[in-house]
Design a protein around this motif. Sequence first.
Motif, short mmCIF file in Angstrom:
data_model
loop_
_atom_site.label_atom_id
_atom_site.label_comp_id
_atom_site.label_asym_id
_atom_site.label_seq_id
_atom_site.Cartn_x
_atom_site.Cartn_y
_atom_site.Cartn_z
N PHE A 148 61.96 17.93 33.82
CA PHE A 148 62.83 18.03 34.99
C PHE A 148 62.14 17.66 36.30
O PHE A 148 62.77 17.06 37.17
CB PHE A 148 63.44 19.42 35.06
CG PHE A 148 64.38 19.74 33.93
CD1 PHE A 148 64.85 18.74 33.08
CD2 PHE A 148 64.79 21.04 33.68
CE1 PHE A 148 65.71 19.02 32.02
CE2 PHE A 148 65.66 21.33 32.63
CZ PHE A 148 66.11 20.32 31.80
N PHE B 225 63.88 14.89 38.94
CA PHE B 225 64.26 15.07 40.34
C PHE B 225 63.37 14.26 41.28
O PHE B 225 63.81 13.80 42.32
CB PHE B 225 64.23 16.55 40.71
CG PHE B 225 65.39 17.32 40.16
CD1 PHE B 225 66.65 17.21 40.72
CD2 PHE B 225 65.23 18.15 39.05
CE1 PHE B 225 67.73 17.91 40.21
CE2 PHE B 225 66.31 18.85 38.52
CZ PHE B 225 67.56 18.73 39.10
N ARG B 226 62.12 14.09 40.89
CA ARG B 226 61.19 13.33 41.72
C ARG B 226 61.60 11.86 41.82
O ARG B 226 61.51 11.25 42.88
CB ARG B 226 59.78 13.46 41.14
CG ARG B 226 58.67 12.89 41.99
CD ARG B 226 57.32 13.14 41.33
NE ARG B 226 56.99 14.56 41.28
CZ ARG B 226 56.73 15.23 40.14
NH1 ARG B 226 56.77 14.61 38.98
NH2 ARG B 226 56.43 16.52 40.19
N GLN C 211 64.70 10.72 41.09
CA GLN C 211 66.14 10.59 41.35
C GLN C 211 66.84 9.78 40.25
O GLN C 211 67.51 8.78 40.50
CB GLN C 211 66.37 9.94 42.72
CG GLN C 211 65.77 10.71 43.89
CD GLN C 211 66.51 12.02 44.15
OE1 GLN C 211 67.66 12.03 44.56
NE2 GLN C 211 65.84 13.14 43.91
N MET D 15 74.77 17.51 39.78
CA MET D 15 73.50 17.04 40.32
C MET D 15 73.73 15.94 41.36
O MET D 15 74.71 15.18 41.26
CB MET D 15 72.61 16.51 39.19
CG MET D 15 72.20 17.57 38.19
SD MET D 15 71.29 18.94 38.95
CE MET D 15 72.39 20.32 38.66
N THR E 214 72.52 13.05 41.86
CA THR E 214 72.54 11.65 41.39
C THR E 214 73.56 11.43 40.27
O THR E 214 73.54 10.38 39.63
CB THR E 214 71.15 11.25 40.88
OG1 THR E 214 70.78 12.09 39.78
CG2 THR E 214 70.11 11.35 41.98
N LEU F 31 69.30 22.36 34.05
CA LEU F 31 68.91 21.72 35.31
C LEU F 31 69.06 22.68 36.48
O LEU F 31 68.17 22.80 37.33
CB LEU F 31 69.78 20.48 35.56
CG LEU F 31 69.54 19.26 34.68
CD1 LEU F 31 70.66 18.23 34.89
CD2 LEU F 31 68.19 18.62 34.99
N LEU G 255 66.05 24.24 38.88
CA LEU G 255 66.04 24.06 40.33
C LEU G 255 65.92 25.39 41.07
O LEU G 255 65.16 25.52 42.03
CB LEU G 255 67.33 23.35 40.78
CG LEU G 255 67.30 21.83 40.91
CD1 LEU G 255 68.67 21.34 41.36
CD2 LEU G 255 66.23 21.37 41.88
N SER H 179 67.19 20.64 45.54
CA SER H 179 66.60 19.35 45.20
C SER H 179 65.76 18.81 46.36
O SER H 179 64.65 18.31 46.16
CB SER H 179 67.71 18.36 44.83
OG SER H 179 67.17 17.09 44.50
N ASN I 196 61.63 18.13 46.46
CA ASN I 196 61.04 16.83 46.80
C ASN I 196 60.18 16.91 48.06
O ASN I 196 59.13 16.26 48.13
CB ASN I 196 62.14 15.78 46.95
CG ASN I 196 62.65 15.29 45.61
OD1 ASN I 196 61.90 14.79 44.80
ND2 ASN I 196 63.94 15.45 45.37
#
Length: 374
Positions: free
Chosen positions: A7, A11-12, A14, A31, A33, A125, A129, A202, A206
């Motif tokens: 995961f 997320f890193r 995208q 999410m 994206t 997910l 998060l 998210s 990041n």
Amino acid sequence: MSDIDNFPTLFRTQVPLIDTRAPVEFERGSMPTATNLPLMNDTEREAVGRCYKNEGAEAAIALGHQLVTGSLKEDRIAAWIKFANEHPDGALFCFRGGMRSGLAQQWLKDAGIDYPRISGGYKALRRWLIDSSDNIYAQETFLVVAGKTGCAKTRLINHGASGGRLPGGIDLEGMANHRGSSFGRRDGGQPTQINFEIAVDSAIFNANDEPVPFIIAEDESRLIGRCALAQNLQDCLKSAPMVVVEASLEARVEHSFENYILANLADLKTRLGDTKEAFEHFSSDLYAALDRIKKRLGGVRHHELTRQLDDAIASHLKGDTSVHRGWIAALLRDYYDPMYNYQLENRKERIIFRGSEGDVAEFLLAQQHEPTPE
């Protein structure tokens, strides 16, 4: 067929995602994206759910195959194929990473595309998060950008690094699609609470993943419009060191004028066209915002500001927008500034720097480029 359980990388980088859940589930929260390409629509999902409750899993699965068949099935597979071809680095998911995403993955495999699935689905997910954010909050590595209304705090976060986003900066108001005050409503409405929380979590992950010592966020109260900050984020913002952006009343009036008058009307015109309807929406939003703070303004001050707004709207209709600056100046000077001064006085021990927008940007960049303590 493969599953994805990394995961942080997801997320890193995208990763583009297919959300195979029904539209009603997607609209509630997904999410950042993700694109909704459902296996079943809302009506089909509801029918299968009733069948599962009354007749069990086997009957529900059979009904699902009966409902999604023929050209309907072909159309949905075609949509997945198109997405997979456009996003070969993507993946798909359902709620728990179970039957719906498994079936979509198998149908794609039958069509010649081996497309990965998110292990554990949306639920995993979301849980990851939340846990990731909780760990970041515990580190207490936030810096807060404060300042009076109209001093361009959001602009500083988004454009304070030579026109680009400050390293480690997160735009909470952008994610809430709201400028934060009673007058802060923006066209397009706000996201659901879940979508707001997912976007914030998210962004925090990041920002924390960048090689900088601090996450930079604007000074916010519990609510940005109707979007509520998580309690642990509120706690971090309430205890973090503060930098204060200072600007003259004239500069703050101009910034507010550009955002609350020119930009808001331009957004409405983009959606509705340069029409009477757009201006009516714009003006009614201003009156509604003023009415929302009527009790705190007091009757006399509310009446006077309403009169000034009447004059500004009438002049605006004739092509002169400048009259708006009068009521904006009065509102900032007589309402927002005293409230802000009181709040800042109670938090003055947290202030580590104050200066102009440019000075604060330089200070924050310097802080972010200092080596992190071992």
